[in-house]
Design a protein around this motif. Structure first.
Motif, PDB file in Angstrom:
ATOM      1  N   LEU A 161      42.635  44.142  52.125  1.00 22.08           N
ATOM      2  CA  LEU A 161      41.212  44.278  51.810  1.00 22.08           C
ATOM      3  C   LEU A 161      40.889  43.719  50.423  1.00 22.08           C
ATOM      4  N   ILE A 162      41.787  43.907  49.475  1.00 20.29           N
ATOM      5  CA  ILE A 162      41.571  43.366  48.133  1.00 20.29           C
ATOM      6  C   ILE A 162      41.549  41.837  48.178  1.00 20.29           C
ATOM      7  N   LEU A 163      42.537  41.235  48.846  1.00 21.11           N
ATOM      8  CA  LEU A 163      42.615  39.777  48.933  1.00 21.11           C
ATOM      9  C   LEU A 163      41.415  39.203  49.684  1.00 21.11           C
ATOM     10  N   ALA A 164      41.018  39.859  50.763  1.00 23.35           N
ATOM     11  CA  ALA A 164      39.882  39.362  51.545  1.00 23.35           C
ATOM     12  C   ALA A 164      38.595  39.403  50.732  1.00 23.35           C
ATOM     13  N   THR A 165      38.418  40.455  49.953  1.00 24.12           N
ATOM     14  CA  THR A 165      37.211  40.565  49.123  1.00 24.12           C
ATOM     15  C   THR A 165      37.207  39.508  48.024  1.00 24.12           C
ATOM     16  N   LEU A 166      38.349  39.332  47.356  1.00 28.94           N
ATOM     17  CA  LEU A 166      38.445  38.296  46.328  1.00 28.94           C
ATOM     18  C   LEU A 166      38.237  36.912  46.938  1.00 28.94           C
ATOM     19  N   GLY A 167      38.730  36.734  48.166  1.00 36.02           N
ATOM     20  CA  GLY A 167      38.585  35.452  48.840  1.00 36.02           C
ATOM     21  C   GLY A 167      37.137  35.075  49.060  1.00 36.02           C
ATOM     22  N   LEU A 168      36.317  36.032  49.441  1.00 29.27           N
ATOM     23  CA  LEU A 168      34.896  35.759  49.651  1.00 29.27           C
ATOM     24  C   LEU A 168      34.225  35.291  48.357  1.00 29.27           C
ATOM     25  N   ILE A 169      34.585  35.944  47.267  1.00 31.99           N
ATOM     26  CA  ILE A 169      34.003  35.567  45.979  1.00 31.99           C
ATOM     27  C   ILE A 169      34.472  34.176  45.568  1.00 31.99           C
ATOM     28  N   VAL A 170      35.774  33.938  45.722  1.00 35.16           N
ATOM     29  CA  VAL A 170      36.353  32.650  45.342  1.00 35.16           C
ATOM     30  C   VAL A 170      35.782  31.520  46.186  1.00 35.16           C
ATOM     31  N   ALA A 171      35.605  31.771  47.477  1.00 33.42           N
ATOM     32  CA  ALA A 171      35.109  30.738  48.380  1.00 33.42           C
ATOM     33  C   ALA A 171      33.787  30.175  47.891  1.00 33.42           C
ATOM     34  N   MET A 172      32.904  31.028  47.408  1.00 29.55           N
ATOM     35  CA  MET A 172      31.592  30.571  46.958  1.00 29.55           C
ATOM     36  C   MET A 172      31.630  30.024  45.528  1.00 29.55           C
ATOM     37  N   VAL A 173      32.355  30.700  44.637  1.00 28.58           N
ATOM     38  CA  VAL A 173      32.395  30.250  43.236  1.00 28.58           C
ATOM     39  C   VAL A 173      33.119  28.910  43.122  1.00 28.58           C
ATOM     40  N   ALA A 174      34.358  28.850  43.636  1.00 28.25           N
ATOM     41  CA  ALA A 174      35.111  27.598  43.583  1.00 28.25           C
ATOM     42  C   ALA A 174      34.470  26.551  44.490  1.00 28.25           C
ATOM     43  N   GLY A 175      33.910  27.001  45.622  1.00 33.41           N
ATOM     44  CA  GLY A 175      33.261  26.072  46.543  1.00 33.41           C
ATOM     45  C   GLY A 175      32.056  25.403  45.915  1.00 33.41           C
ATOM     46  N   MET A 176      31.249  26.156  45.177  1.00 30.65           N
ATOM     47  CA  MET A 176      30.083  25.574  44.518  1.00 30.65           C
ATOM     48  C   MET A 176      30.503  24.610  43.402  1.00 30.65           C
ATOM     49  N   PHE A 177      31.644  24.855  42.798  1.00 34.20           N
ATOM     50  CA  PHE A 177      32.181  23.892  41.834  1.00 34.20           C
ATOM     51  C   PHE A 177      32.413  22.555  42.528  1.00 34.20           C
ATOM     52  N   TRP A 178      33.020  22.587  43.726  1.00 36.75           N
ATOM     53  CA  TRP A 178      33.287  21.347  44.450  1.00 36.75           C
ATOM     54  C   TRP A 178      31.999  20.715  44.977  1.00 36.75           C
ATOM     55  N   VAL A 179      31.025  21.534  45.325  1.00 32.62           N
ATOM     56  CA  VAL A 179      29.724  20.987  45.749  1.00 32.62           C
ATOM     57  C   VAL A 179      29.126  20.151  44.622  1.00 32.62           C
TER      58      VAL A 179
END
Length: 435
Positions: A161-179
């Motif tokens: 649950l900890i990894l999945a929650t961090l993953g959601l945050i990372v997906a958008m933060v790091a993803g927007m960097f790549w956008v």
């Protein structure tokens, strides 16, 4: 017993509703695509005995995950059909989807074993949770974590649950960097510079966009339509339990087969029978999926509410290090390799795989929407076909990988390495030449 179950579920759904309300009020929660079950479960965790101690948390909450996940996996496999022609057309996307999954499994295991040497209290097999959390989200994290704990590996549900929650945050933060990088470098060819995409102000779905929760396939004076779909689900689970129970009488070792497999096998058999006898018209996949969706909400909320906070505080450092390693891996696969393998419209597809591989499918779609708001590229269908072909397999893996990991973790590392090599070679030798 039934009164206790109803009362405990009543309280759980109250916190689910709190999660819905908080998502409406707090805009960043929607921006990060955090599910209401996670938000409501976190509220219960904070208000519960481990923090504020404002209410007595029911004992049943800690044991809800296993039976609910049985329902989720059963509904996931029920009614699955794969179109072979689309598999052939989008072989590169399917191969890349497999690459992101199995490379994460390999790298996640290696990183987990290395970090476990420093933080001795971590389970040796914790690294395999990568494909159930970053790649699979909270549902797969809860499923696999529950099974690991049934197999005697403590703390895996909390890690998941900890990894999945961090993953959601990372997906958008790091993803927007790549956008932003992609837009500046001209990778977002389909982007309308004027920007005509509409931002959703809340979670309400407009009437013209509302989807049906299911269809009534049988006369209501016979049986309620939803009740019939629940009959199919529980018939599948019962059939699987009978089959594996019979096998266990002949082969005693089969008693160790996780119950999560019962519904999966039963669903495949029941659906095969229904299609062969032309009775599949009585089944409604949308309604069955929604039954699984309700079970998943219960599962995520209850598992989050009973999260072990002391475990999280103790192992925050290795978890963050592990997360950085996975971000670097997905950045390499999506922004370097996929740019090499696919044509001019590679970027939206790469963002979809990056988001799905770090947090969840909605995260990937949200990132792609930033650079292709009008769905002008074929990336959307390619991603949909890839997910449709491979995700049913991952539902089975959730029930198999933990069993293998507990017995021999390096078998999974070997599988991950083999599939990673094969998919890279396939994309290099075949996909790249078709550009």
């Amino acid at each position: 017993m039934y009164t206790t179950a109803v009362n405990d579920l009543m309280l759980l759904f109250l916190f689910l509703m709190i999660g819905v309300v908080l998502r409406q009020i707090i805009k960043p929660l929607r921006k990060l695509y955090l599910p209401s079950g996670l938000i409501g479960g976190t509220a219960a965790l904070i208000m519960g005995p481990q923090v504020l101690n404002l209410f007595a948390m029911p004992d049943t909450w800690s044991s809800m995950a296993s039976p609910m996940i049985n329902i989720v996996l059963t509904t996931t496999l029920f009614g699955i059909a794969i179109n072979k022609s689309k598999m052939k057309s989008y072989a590169g996307a399917i191969s890349s989807n497999m690459l992101s999954y199995f490379s994460q499994m390999l790298v996640g295991i290696l990183a987990g074993v290395g970090l476990q040497k420093i933080w001795k209290g971590l389970p040796e097999s914790w690294g395999v949770m990568t494909v159930f959390t970053y790649w699979g989200g909270h549902g797969a994290a809860t499923s696999s974590g529950t099974l690991f704990e049934e197999l005697g590996v403590e703390g895996m549900l909390s890690i998941g649950l900890i990894l999945a929650t961090l993953g959601l945050i990372v997906a958008m933060v790091a993803g927007m960097f790549w956008v932003n990088v992609g837009v500046r470098r001209g990778w977002a060819r389909a982007l309308d510079k004027g920007g005509n995409s509409r931002e959703r102000k809340n979670d309400y779905v407009l009437p013209e966009e509302q989807k049906s929760l299911g269809r009534a396939t049988i006369a209501s004076d016979s049986i309620n339509g939803l009740a019939l779909q629940m009959c199919f689900v529980f018939l599948s689970m019962w059939l699987g339990s009978v089959i594996f129970g019979g096998i266990a009488k002949v082969i005693p070792a089969a008693q160790n087969i996780p119950s999560l497999l019962y519904g999966i096998v039963g669903a495949i058999i029941v659906w095969f029978f229904l299609t062969r006898t032309h009775l599949d018209k009585y089944a409604d996949k949308a309604a069955v999926d929604n039954i699984g969706g309700v079970a998943l909400e219960i599962c995520i909320c209850s598992a989050t509410a009973t999260l072990n906070l002391s475990f999280f505080a103790t192992y925050l450092a290795p978890i963050l290090i592990h997360m950085v390693i996975i971000i670097l891996l997905m950045s390499l696969l999506c922004m370097v390799f996929m740019r090499r393998w696919f044509g001019k419209d590679w970027f939206p597809l790469a963002l979809m795989f990056f988001g799905a591989g770090c947090g969840s499918t909605p995260s990937g779609l949200a990132l792609a929407r930033c650079v292709d708001p009008d769905v002008k590229t074929e990336s959307w269908e390619a991603f949909g076909v890839a997910q449709g072909c491979f995700v049913p397999c991952t539902s089975v893996f959730v029930a198999i990988w933990p069993v293998i990991a507990v017995n021999n973790l390096w078998i999974l590392a070997g599988i991950g390495a083999a599939v990673t090599i094969v998919t890279i070679l396939f994309n290099e030798l075949f996909v790249r030449k078709q550009r």
